[in-house]
Design a protein around this motif. Structure first.
Motif: not given
Length: 404
Positions: A1-12, A49-64
């Protein structure tokens, strides 16, 4: 999850960058973080932990995803595969598609486009021709193919048999090809292959007999396959074994049964060509990491061959997406793709009584063929001999291994 949050905040993640030319391919920080997040999702699935996995995938799908073409494709394929693993109802598994003519066509495209796949079969051909040359008392070669078969696989044996016949006072060589099919699917395509091979054989003055045989594993024998005592018998196992269930999912263990049957045919040579991936006994997170590393390398290698997208490349990539989907999304009997590394194949062949015949003496010939590849040669494609097999790869990573 931390990786996803960092990715969403990243200028890249917010800056759109052009596709990186193939000659300066580099991995972006965004792509590295994405891959780490995908492995995190796989770990969550592995731990239930399917709920956790689903949330990670949902966030990743929304990341440019501002990255090169190959990285973009890989992320799309892996996201789709993991979603299918988490929710097969909403994202159906690609099992049935792996047995369609469309998928066979896509793998044909991959075979035609990638030196690593095509040269693997050419290396196997060298071993077959060598086995024939070691039997000077006969000019008959019988090749049994346990896979779907492509006419390109037999181009070298046909030409080299013709060359051999020239040195035998004009005695015409005979090549018999027996395709062992496990269903009625694809008969038209196989017949077309036989017709094209017959035309080529006529041009190089080689007598060709082409047969299609449908038999269960339990029925395979020298008699049922039409083997004759005065011919050199060769067996091709190219990209076949990794699609067969083993003891981890089947009591019958079709993979080991096939190897025992092949041994019982008493061939002069057996050739094996397979992708170099650990995707069978590894844990699920390791399998996802291995898939990311392997397919990233393979897709990057395409960049050196194609400056623009083409229909042939598109078909190959569609096939790769299905293969990756099977490897990641499916489990148990539904997992069609069960790749192994060469060390595992070598051990399995040895347990079946089939001994390795090193190919090192042909290394110079394979390097020459790589340099003569139809498209402009790229030094990042590599070929080396290791543990008795030929390893074909890209930038130090082995993609396929050929052995005899």
């Amino acid at each position: 999850m931390d990786h996803v949050r960092r990715l969403q905040r990243s200028p890249v993640a917010r800056v759109k960058t052009p596709v990186t030319p193939f000659w300066i391919l580099q991995r972006s920080p965004g792509s590295i973080l994405l891959e780490q997040s995908l492995v995190e999702a796989a770990t969550a699935i592995f731990k239930g932990r399917v709920d956790v996995a689903s949330e990670i995938l949902r966030r990743l799908s929304a990341v440019p995803k501002p990255m090169g073409y190959s990285e973009q494709k890989l992320m799309e394929y892996m996201l789709s595969a993991l979603k299918s693993r988490v929710s097969p109802v909403d994202y159906p598994h690609p099992v049935a598609e792996l047995f369609t003519e469309e998928h066979l066509s896509s793998f044909q495209s991959l075979y035609d486009l990638s030196p690593c796949f095509k040269l693997g079969c050419m290396a196997a051909n060298l071993a077959i021709v060598e086995a024939a040359s070691e039997q000077p008392s006969t000019n008959k070669l019988h090749v049994i193919d346990f896979d779907i078969g492509w006419e390109g696989r037999y181009l070298n044996p046909l030409i080299l048999l013709y060359a051999a016949s020239v040195h035998q006072a004009g005695n015409q060589s005979t090549l018999k090809i027996t395709m062992v099919a496990d269903s009625f699917n694809g008969e038209k395509r196989l017949r077309m292959i036989g017709d094209r091979l017959s035309e080529l054989a006529a041009q190089v003055k080689v007598r060709l007999a082409f047969n299609i045989v449908r038999q269960k594993l339990s029925e395979l024998s020298r008699k049922s396959l039409g083997c004759e005592p005065d011919e050199v018998l060769a067996v091709i196992l190219a990209y076949k074994l990794h699609r067969m269930p083993d003891k981890s999912v089947s009591v019958e263990n079709p993979r080991e049964e096939l190897l025992r049957r092949v041994k019982g045919l008493a061939p002069q040579v057996v050739t094996l060509v397979e992708q170099e991936m650990n995707g069978n006994t590894a844990s699920f997170p390791m399998r996802v990491g291995e898939a990311l590393a392997y397919y990233r390398t393979l897709l990057e290698s395409f960049e050196s061959e194609f400056l623009e997208d083409g229909s042939e490349r598109g078909r190959a990539e569609e096939g790769l997406s299905r293969k990756l989907g099977s490897w990641v999304a499916c489990k148990g009997r539904d997992q069609v793709e069960r790749c192994e590394v060469f060390g595992e194949w070598r051990a399995r062949m040895g347990m079946s009584g089939i001994e390795l015949k090193p190919l090192g003496r042909h290394l110079a010939a394979m390097k020459a063929l790589l340099h003569c590849w139809p498209l402009p040669w790229d030094p990042r494609f590599t070929v080396k001999e290791e543990n008795g097999g030929f390893c074909f790869g890209w930038r130090g990573r082995t993609l396929t291994v050929a052995s005899a």
